[in-house]
Design a protein around this motif. Structure first.
Motif, short mmCIF file in Angstrom:
data_model
loop_
_atom_site.label_atom_id
_atom_site.label_comp_id
_atom_site.label_asym_id
_atom_site.label_seq_id
_atom_site.Cartn_x
_atom_site.Cartn_y
_atom_site.Cartn_z
N GLU A 97 -4.28 0.09 -8.78
CA GLU A 97 -3.78 0.12 -9.98
C GLU A 97 -3.68 -1.17 -10.38
O GLU A 97 -3.98 -1.69 -11.40
CB GLU A 97 -3.23 1.15 -10.57
CG GLU A 97 -3.69 2.59 -10.54
CD GLU A 97 -4.66 2.79 -11.79
OE1 GLU A 97 -4.36 2.29 -12.97
OE2 GLU A 97 -5.53 3.97 -11.39
N MET A 98 -2.52 -1.79 -9.71
CA MET A 98 -1.95 -3.35 -9.47
C MET A 98 -3.12 -3.71 -9.02
O MET A 98 -2.92 -5.03 -10.23
CB MET A 98 -0.46 -3.55 -9.01
CG MET A 98 0.02 -2.67 -9.83
SD MET A 98 2.02 -2.34 -8.79
CE MET A 98 2.51 -4.34 -9.01
N ALA A 99 -3.99 -3.92 -8.36
CA ALA A 99 -4.91 -4.92 -8.03
C ALA A 99 -6.29 -5.33 -8.74
O ALA A 99 -6.72 -6.83 -8.95
CB ALA A 99 -4.83 -4.59 -6.45
N GLY A 110 -0.67 4.01 -2.24
CA GLY A 110 -2.10 3.14 -2.34
C GLY A 110 -2.67 3.56 -3.88
O GLY A 110 -3.08 2.18 -3.60
N TRP A 111 -2.48 4.73 -3.83
CA TRP A 111 -2.64 4.85 -5.91
C TRP A 111 -1.55 3.31 -6.79
O TRP A 111 -2.90 2.60 -7.11
CB TRP A 111 -2.65 5.92 -6.02
CG TRP A 111 -3.07 5.71 -7.83
CD1 TRP A 111 -2.85 5.88 -8.59
CD2 TRP A 111 -4.77 6.32 -8.26
NE1 TRP A 111 -3.30 6.12 -9.57
CE2 TRP A 111 -4.87 6.45 -9.84
CE3 TRP A 111 -5.33 6.32 -7.24
CZ2 TRP A 111 -5.53 6.66 -10.47
CZ3 TRP A 111 -6.82 7.01 -7.68
CH2 TRP A 111 -6.97 7.10 -8.86
N ILE A 112 -0.66 3.21 -6.62
CA ILE A 112 -0.30 2.26 -7.56
C ILE A 112 -0.47 1.08 -7.10
O ILE A 112 -0.79 -0.12 -7.77
CB ILE A 112 1.69 2.38 -7.52
CG1 ILE A 112 1.46 3.65 -8.01
CG2 ILE A 112 1.90 1.26 -7.89
CD1 ILE A 112 3.08 4.61 -7.37
N ALA A 133 3.38 10.39 -0.20
CA ALA A 133 4.26 8.75 -0.91
C ALA A 133 3.64 7.83 -0.65
O ALA A 133 2.90 6.91 -0.85
CB ALA A 133 5.44 8.62 -0.18
N ALA A 134 2.12 8.20 0.71
CA ALA A 134 1.52 6.53 0.89
C ALA A 134 0.51 6.91 0.00
O ALA A 134 -0.34 6.14 -0.63
CB ALA A 134 1.26 6.99 2.84
#
Length: 80
Positions: free
Chosen positions: A22-24, A17-19, A12-13
């Protein structure tokens, strides 16, 4: 049982972190992915003056593979 819980928390971490990344970094990642798609397209010829190939990302044929990222449309940040 504790190992399973630890593994689920770790997965889950990593997903969160991947999400976050991707957003940043979305604008930079989209530009890079569009450039890679065009560079790997066998029908794309950068030397052709009448290139009609448009990638799935909607990039124009005259756009360079890596555009000028310094010319951002966002307003400049205020100094603190």
């Amino acid at each position: 049982m504790g190992a399973v819980v630890t593994a689920v928390i770790a997965i889950a971490a990593v997903v969160l972190g991947w999400i976050t990344i991707e957003m940043a970094c979305k604008p930079c990642l989209e530009t890079g992915r569009r450039a890679m798609d065009r560079a790997l397209d066998p029908n794309y010829d950068p030397d052709s003056p009448t290139n009609t190939t448009t990638g799935s990302g909607g990039a124009s044929a005259n756009e360079p593979l890596l555009g000028d990222l310094s010319a951002s449309t966002a307003p400049p940040a205020k100094a603190i």
